[in-house]
Scaffold this motif. Structure first.
Motif, PDB file in Angstrom:
ATOM      1  N   ALA A   1     -12.348  31.743  23.421  1.00  0.00           N
ATOM      2  CA  ALA A   1     -10.956  31.349  23.077  1.00  0.00           C
ATOM      3  C   ALA A   1     -10.403  31.932  21.954  1.00  0.00           C
ATOM      4  N   LEU A   2     -11.750  31.254  21.191  1.00  0.00           N
ATOM      5  CA  LEU A   2     -11.897  30.880  19.831  1.00  0.00           C
ATOM      6  C   LEU A   2     -12.636  31.852  19.360  1.00  0.00           C
ATOM      7  N   GLN A   3     -12.974  33.180  19.793  1.00  0.00           N
ATOM      8  CA  GLN A   3     -12.976  34.356  19.515  1.00  0.00           C
ATOM      9  C   GLN A   3     -12.240  35.496  19.682  1.00  0.00           C
ATOM     10  N   GLY A   4     -11.078  34.933  20.189  1.00  0.00           N
ATOM     11  CA  GLY A   4      -9.676  35.901  20.694  1.00  0.00           C
ATOM     12  C   GLY A   4      -9.200  36.008  22.313  1.00  0.00           C
ATOM     13  N   LYS A   5      -9.439  35.969  22.665  1.00  0.00           N
ATOM     14  CA  LYS A   5      -9.980  36.391  24.175  1.00  0.00           C
ATOM     15  C   LYS A   5      -8.828  35.602  25.024  1.00  0.00           C
ATOM     16  N   ARG A   6      -8.171  36.015  26.111  1.00  0.00           N
ATOM     17  CA  ARG A   6      -7.415  35.190  26.857  1.00  0.00           C
ATOM     18  C   ARG A   6      -8.329  34.262  27.997  1.00  0.00           C
ATOM     19  N   VAL A   7      -8.209  33.276  28.696  1.00  0.00           N
ATOM     20  CA  VAL A   7      -9.232  32.498  28.840  1.00  0.00           C
ATOM     21  C   VAL A   7      -8.959  31.845  29.944  1.00  0.00           C
ATOM     22  N   LEU A   8      -8.960  31.525  31.331  1.00  0.00           N
ATOM     23  CA  LEU A   8      -8.349  30.791  32.145  1.00  0.00           C
ATOM     24  C   LEU A   8      -9.423  29.904  33.138  1.00  0.00           C
ATOM     25  N   LEU A   9      -9.406  28.714  32.477  1.00  0.00           N
ATOM     26  CA  LEU A   9     -10.362  27.820  33.447  1.00  0.00           C
ATOM     27  C   LEU A   9     -10.315  27.198  34.534  1.00  0.00           C
TER      28      LEU A   9
ATOM     29  N   LEU B   1      -0.155  15.199  38.605  1.00  0.00           N
ATOM     30  CA  LEU B   1       0.462  16.666  38.681  1.00  0.00           C
ATOM     31  C   LEU B   1       1.260  17.398  40.161  1.00  0.00           C
ATOM     32  N   GLU B   2       2.171  18.201  39.532  1.00  0.00           N
ATOM     33  CA  GLU B   2       2.707  18.135  40.808  1.00  0.00           C
ATOM     34  C   GLU B   2       2.555  19.489  41.175  1.00  0.00           C
ATOM     35  N   VAL B   3       1.774  20.019  40.749  1.00  0.00           N
ATOM     36  CA  VAL B   3       1.490  21.882  41.001  1.00  0.00           C
ATOM     37  C   VAL B   3      -0.229  21.897  40.528  1.00  0.00           C
ATOM     38  N   SER B   4      -1.312  22.483  41.269  1.00  0.00           N
ATOM     39  CA  SER B   4      -2.805  22.529  41.182  1.00  0.00           C
ATOM     40  C   SER B   4      -3.125  23.580  41.871  1.00  0.00           C
ATOM     41  N   VAL B   5      -4.427  23.721  41.614  1.00  0.00           N
ATOM     42  CA  VAL B   5      -5.198  24.741  42.533  1.00  0.00           C
ATOM     43  C   VAL B   5      -4.563  25.001  44.378  1.00  0.00           C
ATOM     44  N   TYR B   6      -4.395  23.103  44.439  1.00  0.00           N
ATOM     45  CA  TYR B   6      -4.594  23.028  45.731  1.00  0.00           C
ATOM     46  C   TYR B   6      -3.164  24.007  46.290  1.00  0.00           C
TER      47      TYR B   6
ATOM     48  N   PRO C   1      -2.573  24.197  29.374  1.00  0.00           N
ATOM     49  CA  PRO C   1      -2.902  24.410  27.878  1.00  0.00           C
ATOM     50  C   PRO C   1      -3.738  23.377  27.469  1.00  0.00           C
ATOM     51  N   SER C   2      -4.908  23.687  27.336  1.00  0.00           N
ATOM     52  CA  SER C   2      -5.970  23.099  26.260  1.00  0.00           C
ATOM     53  C   SER C   2      -5.950  22.708  24.763  1.00  0.00           C
ATOM     54  N   THR C   3      -6.457  21.918  24.018  1.00  0.00           N
ATOM     55  CA  THR C   3      -6.187  21.882  22.481  1.00  0.00           C
ATOM     56  C   THR C   3      -6.507  23.410  21.689  1.00  0.00           C
ATOM     57  N   ILE C   4      -6.824  24.086  22.241  1.00  0.00           N
ATOM     58  CA  ILE C   4      -6.936  25.149  21.247  1.00  0.00           C
ATOM     59  C   ILE C   4      -6.040  26.303  22.205  1.00  0.00           C
ATOM     60  N   ASP C   5      -5.939  27.568  21.661  1.00  0.00           N
ATOM     61  CA  ASP C   5      -4.917  28.571  21.681  1.00  0.00           C
ATOM     62  C   ASP C   5      -5.839  29.392  22.201  1.00  0.00           C
ATOM     63  N   ASN C   6      -5.138  30.138  23.908  1.00  0.00           N
ATOM     64  CA  ASN C   6      -5.975  31.286  24.250  1.00  0.00           C
ATOM     65  C   ASN C   6      -6.786  30.273  25.167  1.00  0.00           C
ATOM     66  N   LEU C   7      -6.405  28.920  25.374  1.00  0.00           N
ATOM     67  CA  LEU C   7      -7.332  28.164  26.780  1.00  0.00           C
ATOM     68  C   LEU C   7      -7.059  27.453  27.725  1.00  0.00           C
ATOM     69  N   ASP C   8      -6.463  28.207  28.365  1.00  0.00           N
ATOM     70  CA  ASP C   8      -6.063  27.192  29.880  1.00  0.00           C
ATOM     71  C   ASP C   8      -6.602  27.137  30.776  1.00  0.00           C
ATOM     72  N   ILE C   9      -5.475  25.441  32.201  1.00  0.00           N
ATOM     73  CA  ILE C   9      -7.229  25.523  32.581  1.00  0.00           C
ATOM     74  C   ILE C   9      -6.264  25.797  34.047  1.00  0.00           C
TER      75      ILE C   9
ATOM     76  N   ALA D   1     -11.175  34.812  33.608  1.00  0.00           N
ATOM     77  CA  ALA D   1     -11.975  34.138  34.145  1.00  0.00           C
ATOM     78  C   ALA D   1     -13.247  33.147  34.232  1.00  0.00           C
ATOM     79  N   ILE D   2     -13.096  31.604  34.519  1.00  0.00           N
ATOM     80  CA  ILE D   2     -14.186  31.701  34.317  1.00  0.00           C
ATOM     81  C   ILE D   2     -14.163  29.651  35.391  1.00  0.00           C
ATOM     82  N   LEU D   3     -14.731  30.077  36.454  1.00  0.00           N
ATOM     83  CA  LEU D   3     -14.404  28.861  37.483  1.00  0.00           C
ATOM     84  C   LEU D   3     -15.331  28.300  38.289  1.00  0.00           C
ATOM     85  N   ASP D   4     -15.005  27.117  38.029  1.00  0.00           N
ATOM     86  CA  ASP D   4     -15.855  25.838  38.237  1.00  0.00           C
ATOM     87  C   ASP D   4     -16.713  25.238  39.649  1.00  0.00           C
ATOM     88  N   CYS D   5     -17.148  25.766  40.330  1.00  0.00           N
ATOM     89  CA  CYS D   5     -17.400  25.307  41.817  1.00  0.00           C
ATOM     90  C   CYS D   5     -17.918  23.627  42.493  1.00  0.00           C
ATOM     91  N   PRO D   6     -16.952  23.478  43.271  1.00  0.00           N
ATOM     92  CA  PRO D   6     -17.930  22.394  44.189  1.00  0.00           C
ATOM     93  C   PRO D   6     -19.569  22.445  44.254  1.00  0.00           C
TER      94      PRO D   6
END
Length: 260
Positions: free
Chosen positions: A31-39, A59-64, A84-92, A130-135
């Motif tokens: 994200a700090l390199q300017g890439k649009r990132v979704l976690l 949350l009203e809406v989630s991955v569920y 949105p996160s605290t830095i530009d280009n990074l969403d969750i 997009a980076i996915l965090d798994c169980p």
């Protein structure tokens, strides 16, 4: 249709090996390199969600909802679920405890293994990564994360029990590859490495002995700054950009961009 440039899944069937730290570290650097990132958080424990100070119970809406509604969920609705996160280009895309019920309530539904992949295709034009965090459990959530991914990152704590978890993960990958006729690209990432301990040295040696062609040639060291960054709810590159842990993740990212 425009495709996401990169989709990575961070997975291991053992907890506490650095999956969430790996996800937020790589995502933050990109994200700090300017890439649009979704976690994307696919773990019922919602560690990634809480990392960013998002209260999953509010949350009203989630991955569920993506799993519950499937193809009925439009791209605009998926985008509205993002935080949105605290830095530009990074969403969750956050998780809630409700996803723990998916295997029981929807596990046998036709097409459940590709829900996440299809949802990502609907919003692909908005992101570069997009980076996915798994169980740490094999079920519909991990199957979805693996099926959507181009490369699997497997963090492995450099200690004996974690190597046993890696054996299980590799067997899972083999099963998934045979059932989907898809060859996964994967990278084993040695984490929590402490060169002062015999346990770390032996575990790393074992990793190279058994999986050398898949092991990233660097290591992620033990770094208390990661814990401090989590407490501050900031990605490591933002909180401690000059720490040795961030330096290691920078090197890992450079490697991944070369091999992809």
């Amino acid at each position: 249709m425009y495709q996401l440039v990169k989709i990575w899944t961070v997975a291991n069937q053992k907890g506490g090996v650095g999956k969430t730290t790996t996800t937020v570290s790589l995502g933050g650097i990109l994200a700090l390199q300017g890439k649009r990132v979704l976690l994307i958080d696919t773990d019922p424990h919602a560690s990634l969600t809480y990392y960013f100070g998002i209260d999953s119970e509010e949350l009203e809406v989630s991955v569920y909802d993506i799993f519950a509604r499937g193809n009925a969920m439009q791209s605009e609705e998926i985008l509205q679920a993002l935080c949105p996160s605290t830095i530009d280009n990074l969403d969750i895309l956050p998780a809630t405890m409700a996803i723990a019920t998916l295997d029981r309530s929807m596990g046998n539904r036709a097409g459940m293994g590709l829900v996440l992949k299809k949802a990502l295709e609907k919003i692909s034009e908005h992101y570069d990564y997009a980076i996915l965090d798994c169980p740490p459990v094999l079920g519909v959530l991990m199957v979805n994360a693996l099926a959507a991914s181009e490369r699997i990152l497997i963090p492995v704590q450099t200690e004996f029990l974690a190597l046993k978890g890696l054996d299980r993960m590799m067997r899972t990958m083999e099963l998934m590859q045979s059932s989907q006729s898809k060859k996964y690209q994967y990278t084993i990432v040695p984490t929590m490495y402490d060169k002062r301990t015999k346990a770390s040295l032996e575990a790393y040696k074992n990793l190279l002995s058994n999986y050398k062609e898949y092991v990233w040639p660097g290591v992620i060291p033990v770094d208390t700054k990661f814990r401090d960054a989590s407490l501050a709810q900031k990605v490591p590159i933002e909180y401690c950009p000059k720490s040795r842990g961030v330096f290691a993740y920078r090197a890992l990212l450079d490697y991944l961009l070369q091999v992809n």
